[in-house]
Scaffold this active site. Structure first.
Site, PDB file in Angstrom:
ATOM      1  N   ASP A 218       0.816  -1.218   0.000  1.00 29.23           N
ATOM      2  CA  ASP A 218       0.000   0.000   0.000  1.00 29.23           C
ATOM      3  C   ASP A 218       0.846   1.263   0.000  1.00 29.23           C
ATOM      4  O   ASP A 218       0.404   2.323  -0.432  1.00 29.23           O
ATOM      5  CB  ASP A 218      -0.946  -0.001   1.212  1.00 29.23           C
ATOM      6  CG  ASP A 218      -1.974  -1.121   1.073  1.00 29.23           C
ATOM      7  OD1 ASP A 218      -2.150  -1.602  -0.072  1.00 29.23           O
ATOM      8  OD2 ASP A 218      -2.575  -1.521   2.086  1.00 29.23           O
TER       9      ASP A 218
ATOM     10  N   GLY B  25       3.272 -10.859 -16.978  1.00 27.89           N
ATOM     11  CA  GLY B  25       3.235  -9.670 -17.830  1.00 27.89           C
ATOM     12  C   GLY B  25       4.040  -9.760 -19.109  1.00 27.89           C
ATOM     13  O   GLY B  25       4.267  -8.747 -19.763  1.00 27.89           O
TER      14      GLY B  25
ATOM     15  N   ASP C 141      -0.167 -23.406 -14.301  1.00 27.45           N
ATOM     16  CA  ASP C 141      -0.895 -23.343 -13.026  1.00 27.45           C
ATOM     17  C   ASP C 141      -2.103 -24.271 -13.045  1.00 27.45           C
ATOM     18  O   ASP C 141      -3.236 -23.818 -13.219  1.00 27.45           O
ATOM     19  CB  ASP C 141      -1.398 -21.904 -12.784  1.00 27.45           C
ATOM     20  CG  ASP C 141      -0.285 -20.984 -12.348  1.00 27.45           C
ATOM     21  OD1 ASP C 141       0.608 -21.423 -11.604  1.00 27.45           O
ATOM     22  OD2 ASP C 141      -0.307 -19.807 -12.758  1.00 27.45           O
TER      23      ASP C 141
ATOM     24  N   ASN D 298       3.700 -25.654 -11.679  1.00 26.81           N
ATOM     25  CA  ASN D 298       3.108 -25.379 -10.371  1.00 26.81           C
ATOM     26  C   ASN D 298       1.968 -26.357 -10.122  1.00 26.81           C
ATOM     27  O   ASN D 298       1.598 -27.135 -11.001  1.00 26.81           O
ATOM     28  CB  ASN D 298       2.548 -23.949 -10.352  1.00 26.81           C
ATOM     29  CG  ASN D 298       3.604 -22.924 -10.716  1.00 26.81           C
ATOM     30  OD1 ASN D 298       4.558 -22.743  -9.989  1.00 26.81           O
ATOM     31  ND2 ASN D 298       3.447 -22.267 -11.866  1.00 26.81           N
TER      32      ASN D 298
END
Ligand SMILES: *[C@@H]1O[C@H](CO)[C@@H](O)[C@H](O)[C@H]1NC(C)=O
Ligand SMILES: *[C@@H]1O[C@H](CO)[C@@H](O)[C@H](O)[C@H]1NC(C)=O
Length: 571
Positions: free
Chosen positions: A267, A349, A421, A489
């Site tokens: 944050d 990305g 995944d 994974n």
């Protein structure tokens, strides 16, 4: 001040080499030579020239030729000044490579390069295939000629190799004997049963198939000896204790341990390492904030010093679309690459990005920016699922335009990792899916309704979207499209600290020929032992949480494997 000249034909990660030079020759000036005009301009001053090459032999030779560099390099060599080739920079000294039959190398050695075979008899005997490319840490098996001329390359050290083609000894014994008579010194390494040229040297010419700039302290020592002009240097002291009995793996590669860092901004806008934003394996503090496990570069450097064989950075908030200039991961890599001399992978990305003005930056350009920053490999996740779906829909044909194809064509297959995944789906009967299923033998592991079969459905967008495609099918498609490695994974195991998904690894590993990295579930050193024990031969294993929480160091894992007789690289 010394100046080191580096031939740059823009085919890979030269920043790492520049960083390594800076590390072993602090203050040295690095000048890149990109074309004939550059060469001519500097020629009179060049005393130390590096010829690094990654990726494809044909691409490299073509670039060297088209840029008018072949003749000046040959003349430079003939003048007796010092040159060191690295990886494809060694290969290009030979005449010819099967990888690019139409292209002539510099031809200093009358030898050729061939592709490693996946059908290696040592592996076939135990029902396996040898992974190609060779990716990982291998030693030097044998020397011939004047071994005091190899800049401290030492058979008790490990060096990082990544290549599919090599100057294989068996098919050209006479040529090698002839070249020995011509004054060449050789160092050889075994990959499975194939013995190949790991390094060559003659007078002012030296070249290595491995990457010294990615081989930790042992590699830096070789680079340093070359830059200092000390062919008879001692090299890095080896930490391998000669008394410890260790295995020889089938491949010759040591067991590769990868430390993985999931990076996000908190944050306050600071970059921190967390454990997975994906599939809710987040570690929360009492106020339900995602726990900050440290800063990426600092942690990565720590793991490197602990002996990590490779570091992976994942952007776990990459499902948003932000322009390339807003990717702080680029800076993370730049910083990390200054102090970490093992391979760096970046994931999250790597896809087409839309800039603020609407222009689309293709995935290969995005990848290029990461390579320039210091990455050696990019890992493609969500995009790979879409690419594989299109491949099946198109009768198992690529378009030539996908990120997997375009990146591997320019930067080599070894630069493209696919991050998978998958999530277990139980089914009662194999006919319920077109994907290949796993039969569950142990009744204790049947599904909640007593299902006796399962397969692993792939997900994208950090586990948010599930696809009707199995992990195996995804891997098969990506291998065909030009991926060099699989990061496998398992959502069912991630964050559990209960060990790797052996069943899934077994299914995928026994069907693809590229290296497979086990990921998800590592909670203690014993889990690494367990996964490397799998008879299908997992190539590398990745840990995250156990390292970040400080429960174990990378060293602890390696020490454990070593105690169990396994071959690991010790720094
Ligand atoms: C390798 O290094 C050790 C010291 O670590 C040294 O004793 C040995 O002579 C070296 N071997 C070669 C071939 O240089
Ligand atoms: C991860 O990707 C997102 C989306 O492109 C971006 O906003 C964020 O800054 C990236 N994080 C890092 C560490 O680069």
């Amino acid at each position: 001040m010394t100046t080191i000249y580096v031939v740059d034909v823009e085919s890979g990660n030269l920043q790492s080499l520049a960083n390594a030079i800076d590390q072993v020759a602090p203050g040295a000036n690095v000048v890149f030579i990109r074309n004939a005009a550059d060469f001519q301009q500097h020629n009179a001053n060049i005393e130390t020239l590096l010829l690094p090459g990654v990726g494809n032999y044909g691409h490299f030779v073509k670039q060297v030729t088209e840029r008018g560099l072949a003749t000046p390099v040959l003349e430079y060599i003939a003048s007796g000044r010092r040159i060191m080739g690295i990886c494809v920079g060694l290969q290009v000294l030979m005449k010819f490579s099967e990888e690019a039959p139409g292209q002539q190398g510099l031809g200093l050695l009358d030898m050729k390069l061939a592709k490693f075979t996946t059908e290696d008899p040592i592996f076939t005997k135990v029902g396996q295939k040898k992974a190609v490319p060779e990716i990982g840490w291998n030693s030097v098996a044998q020397f011939s000629g004047d071994t005091t001329h190899l800049y401290g390359i030492n058979s008790s050290n490990k060096y990082y190799y990544v290549h599919s083609y090599a100057a294989i000894v068996d098919s050209q014994k006479e040529q090698i004997t002839a070249e020995e008579a011509n004054g060449w010194t050789f160092a050889f390494t075994n990959y499975g049963s194939e013995r190949f040229v790991a390094a060559v040297a003659r007078k002012n010419v030296f070249a290595t198939q491995f990457h010294p700039e990615k081989s930790g302290k042992a590699g830096l020592a070789v680079l340093k000896a070359f830059l200092q002009g000390q062919p008879d240097a001692q090299g890095a002291p080896s930490t391998m204790s000669s008394s410890a009995a260790t295995e020889t793996t089938l491949s010759g590669l040591s067991r590769r341990i990868i430390a993985c860092l999931d990076v996000r901004s908190n944050d306050q806008g600071d970059l921190v390492v967390t454990k997975g934003d994906q599939y809710d394996v987040r570690e929360k503090d009492d106020n339900a904030n995602v726990r900050n496990l440290g800063k990426p570069v600092e942690l990565a450097t720590r793991y490197y010093n602990q002996g990590a064989d490779e570091i992976t950075f994942l952007n776990i908030t990459s499902f948003r679309n932000d322009p390339l200039k807003d990717q702080p991961m680029l800076e993370v890599l730049k910083q990390a690459a200054k102090t970490i001399f093992v391979p760096l992978t970046v994931g999250g990305g790597i896809k087409d990005l839309t800039e603020a003005d609407g222009t689309v930056v293709p995935a290969s350009k995005v990848a290029a920016a990461y390579f320039l920053a210091g990455a050696d490999k990019v890992s493609i996740g969500s995009d790979a699922v879409a690419i594989a779906e299109a491949w099946y829909a198109n009768g198992k044909q690529g378009t030539g335009k996908s990120s997997i194809e375009t990146i591997s064509a320019t930067f080599g297959v070894q630069a493209v990792v696919i991050s998978v995944d998958p999530k277990r789906k139980y089914i009662a009967d194999p006919s319920q899916t077109t994907q290949e299923v796993i039969k569950i033998e142990d009744p204790a592991r049947y599904g909640p309704q007593g299902e006796r079969y399962c397969y692993y459905q792939v997900t994208s967008q950090g586990g948010r979207k599930t696809h009707e495609m199995g992990a195996l099918e995804l891997c098969v498609a990506c291998e065909a499209l030009g991926a060099g490695e699989i990061l496998l994974n398992s959502i069912d195991h991630d964050g559990t600290n209960s060990g790797f998904n052996l069943e899934l690894l077994h299914q995928v590993k026994s069907r693809v020929s590229i290296p497979v990295i086990a990921s998800s579930g590592a909670g203690n050193p014993g889990h690494f032992k367990q996964v490397f024990d799998l008879e299908c031969g997992v190539d590398a294993a990745l840990g995250a949480g156990l390292f970040h929480r400080g429960e174990y160091t990378v060293n602890d894992v390696k020490a454990h494997l070593r105690e169990q007789g396994m071959d690991v690289r010790l720094e």
